[in-house]
Design an enzyme around this catalytic site. Structure first.
Site, PDB file in Angstrom:
ATOM      1  N   SER A   1       0.250 -11.324   5.629  1.00 56.79           N
ATOM      2  CA  SER A   1       0.167 -10.559   4.389  1.00 56.79           C
ATOM      3  C   SER A   1      -0.093 -11.511   3.220  1.00 56.79           C
ATOM      4  O   SER A   1      -1.124 -12.179   3.199  1.00 56.79           O
ATOM      5  CB  SER A   1       1.448  -9.744   4.196  1.00 56.79           C
ATOM      6  OG  SER A   1       1.307  -8.797   3.170  1.00 56.79           O
TER       7      SER A   1
ATOM      8  N   HIS B   1       1.074  -2.287   8.962  1.00 53.06           N
ATOM      9  CA  HIS B   1       1.160  -3.633   8.400  1.00 53.06           C
ATOM     10  C   HIS B   1       1.990  -4.560   9.285  1.00 53.06           C
ATOM     11  O   HIS B   1       1.884  -5.781   9.183  1.00 53.06           O
ATOM     12  CB  HIS B   1       1.752  -3.555   6.992  1.00 53.06           C
ATOM     13  CG  HIS B   1       1.543  -4.804   6.191  1.00 53.06           C
ATOM     14  ND1 HIS B   1       0.301  -5.393   6.054  1.00 53.06           N
ATOM     15  CD2 HIS B   1       2.412  -5.593   5.499  1.00 53.06           C
ATOM     16  CE1 HIS B   1       0.417  -6.479   5.300  1.00 53.06           C
ATOM     17  NE2 HIS B   1       1.684  -6.622   4.968  1.00 53.06           N
TER      18      HIS B   1
END
Length: 689
Positions: free
Chosen positions: A549, A664
């Protein structure tokens, strides 16, 4: 092709300066036939290559054994008379939501009662459901609002569930798929923030409204109690509890770090007169607990950044500020967490990146404290507290100590071990050391190193640095079960770097890496890397980095700015195109962290490090391994796709793996996680040994 590009520009926006020059824009079409063809081709090539590495099968098998282990800790969530738990193993690939009586759990009698089988539900609905949590109705917790994601993304549907009947409630509360949530106000009312149709979400894709929704009515007819602006990050709602009192609140996020706090009180909206960048940590005995992120001057008195304070809530709702200091951390400390029991406050203080617990009691309008004699030299975390008593559960772990669950009480010094993870590898061969490296501007950056006790410092040890460096997220010691079997036992050295941008030393540690100061974060990583090389722990040939991320952005910058330092880079669910990041999915919500690339002055500093824009021909880049997920609806998979396409067209070799679900997190099931582990560590061992 020209027509197709124009269509994509219409979908994704052409107001980025060089959007029309980006010939890989088509890869932002998440489910486009051409995009998925590209993904599948690269996936096949990566799996074909890495699955043939000699350690792949062993790493996969050991990882899956860890993930599926029946000896894992069933972490509790106390709600009413029960402990609730979500569990995955080889027989429950997508997991089961279950409960047992709290009284039994404390005795070690795990008489689990399955409430919801996500595998069965997925088959029945022909969906790849991922459980995203449940919000219960106080005080009995017989009804729940259950969140389910199709594929693991942030967007969920919410369905009301009867825990006693073990079934969804027909004609109960139901929310269509959206990035939203709902909380019970009472049995027949919820407060909800979601997409209510066209024009009701922000540029970041989150709700801009909070509504009160009555049972038996249509969602479109719910009472609007607050509406933010489309340019806001979002509006979130919920309910605070203080014994028998409940308070409906909503927060209007102006940026990701600046949030207006509002209460729905006596049928009107009241904005709390506290700093927008502060954080509310609950309510206890009519004291609203607030953590400051910047200095706050009230009546000539300065309350310092990082301080935990409390205010009389009754008075605050009237516009008056009666402030008490709970704790003011020093320059080596920060507040890592705050929880409440029925009568007390538990504060987790991080000092030199290790945890300590303090119990705070509010009596006679003053706070008093005592230190908890919990294990030290590791990471403490509150697992759950009991709102009807002062009992709580917490966990402890460090790099070579398996996670252990404890039961404790704020009123007594007694604590007992409930369960410990088994030792998945022989930790007696390894030791943990903490060092500091001097960054470019003279700041000392701490890092942990886990290595064999008989480590030879000849510059040849395969070494992996993990770092994040953003959003005030602290990187704390954790039990390295999968890292242990896949990396340490294969001769690797593991390093966790506490670089700026995180929260290890309070708000300033984070703020020193924001926006135009971002280069500090990257320099900190280079300082740790160079320190390991100077100590002859490793050398560039044997040094790798990993981040996900925002950490994916970090390592993406690192290999484009300092390619000579690294021979392996694992770049997970990354941000890479920083010129368009604010146009993609939740990207606009992070402009408080990175800046706005559409403002020339801010693009001036972003463009200096944006990995996608800084790729150059003729550079000896390492052979990077990029991972992402098709169903990631937070960081767009287009970042990784476009970077790989551009690098490959420039003649650079890469590895790429995009899981078709997982959101995610990158994976939805234990098997998917084990496969990703095996691919990742096979790559690292191939490149660094």
């Amino acid at each position: 092709m020209r027509k197709y590009s124009l269509l994509l520009l219409a979908i994704f926006g052409a107001n980025s300066v060089n959007a029309q020059e980006d010939k890989y824009l088509w890869l932002e079409d998440v489910d486009g036939e051409k995009s998925l063809e590209f993904v599948n081709k690269l996936n096949d090539a990566t799996v074909e290559k890495l699955s043939k590495e000699k350690d792949y099968k062993l790493i996969y098998d050991k990882s899956l054994e860890i993930y599926n282990s029946s000896d894992k800790i069933a972490y509790p969530s106390i709600q009413g008379n029960y402990v609730y738990n979500f569990w995955k193993d080889k027989n429950h690939e997508r997991g089961i939501w279950r409960r047992c009586l709290l009284s039994d759990y404390k005795k070690g009698k795990y008489n689990w009662e399955t409430l919801l089988d996500i595998d069965e539900l997925s088959k029945k609905d022909n969906k790849k459901w991922v459980f995203k949590g449940a919000s219960g109705l106080r005080p009995n917790y017989t009804k729940f609002l259950v969140g389910l994601s199709n594929g693991g993304g942030d967007a969920v549907i919410i369905k009301e569930f009867d825990a006693d009947k073990k079934q969804f409630i027909q004609n109960g509360f139901y929310m269509e798929e959206a990035k939203g949530w709902a909380s019970y106000v009472d049995e027949n009312t919820v407060v909800i923030s979601t997409s209510f149709g066209e024009g009701t979400t922000t540029d970041s894709g989150y709700s801009r409204m909070a509504k009160l929704w009555k049972r038996g009515t249509l969602l479109k007819d719910a009472q609007l109690i607050y509406k933010g602006k489309q340019s806001d990050v979002g509006v979130w709602s919920g309910v605070f509890h203080d014994e028998n009192k409940s308070y409906v609140y909503f927060s209007r996020a102006l940026t990701i770090f600046s949030t207006q706090k509002l209460f729905w009180h006596n049928n009107k909206v009241i904005a709390l007169d506290i700093p927008d960048d502060s954080q509310i940590n609950g309510i206890l005995k009519n004291q609203i607990i607030v953590q400051l992120k910047s200095d706050w001057i009230v009546n000539t008195k300065t309350y310092k950044s990082g301080t935990l304070i409390s205010l009389n809530l009754t008075e605050l709702l009237k516009g008056n500020k009666q402030i008490q200091v709970v704790i003011e951390p020093d320059e080596f400390s920060s507040i890592a967490g705050v929880s409440t029991t029925k009568n007390d406050l538990i504060v987790n203080v991080l000092t030199n990146v290790t945890s300590q617990f303090f119990i705070y009691s509010f009596n006679n309008q003053k706070w008093s404290s005592k230190k908890v004699d919990a294990p030290n030299l590791g990471t403490l975390s509150i697992v759950t507290t009991d709102e009807s008593s002062d009992e709580y559960f917490f966990s402890f772990q460090n790099f070579i100590t398996p996670s252990t669950l404890y039961a404790a009480n704020t009123k007594t010094s007694e604590m007992k071990v409930v369960k410990s993870l088994p030792a998945f590898f022989d930790a007696s061969k390894y030791e943990v050391k903490q060092f500091k490296a001097k960054s470019k501007d003279g700041t000392w950056i701490p890092y942990f190193m886990v290595a064999a006790k008989d480590l030879k410092t000849e510059g040849k040890n395969p070494t992996l640095i993990y770092a994040y460096g953003g959003f005030e997220a602290s990187m704390e010691p954790f039990y390295t079960s999968s890292y242990g079997v896949a990396w340490l036992e294969n001769g690797g050295v593991f390093v966790l770097a506490n670089i700026r941008g995180g929260g290890e030393f309070g708000p300033k540690w984070h703020q020193d890496g924001l926006k135009e100061k971002r280069q500090n974060v990257f320099n900190d990583l280079y300082a740790v890397s160079e320190d390991l090389i100077a100590k002859k722990v490793t050398s560039p040939k044997h040094l790798g980095i990993m981040g996900g991320s925002n950490g994916g952005l970090l390592v993406g910058v690192a290999f484009t700015q300092r390619p000579e330092l690294y021979n392996a880079v694992v770049c997970e669910v990354p941000l890479l195109d920083m010129q368009r990041y604010n146009k993609l999915l939740a990207g606009a919500s992070w402009m408080g962290e990175y800046g706005n690339p559409d403002i020339p002055e801010e693009w001036d500093y972003i463009k200096k490090y944006s990995p996608y824009q800084n790729l150059k021909q003729g550079v000896n880049y390492p052979e990077v391994f990029f991972t992402t997920s098709t169903r990631d609806d937070r960081v767009h998979p287009g970042h990784a796709r476009k970077m790989v396409a551009k690098m490959n067209d420039m003649g650079y070799k890469t590895f790429y793996y995009e899981n078709t679900e997982g959101g995610h997190a990158g994976a939805s099931t234990n098997d998917q996680s084990a496969k990703l582990n095996a691919l990742t560590f096979s790559y690292l061992l191939m490149k660094l040994k």
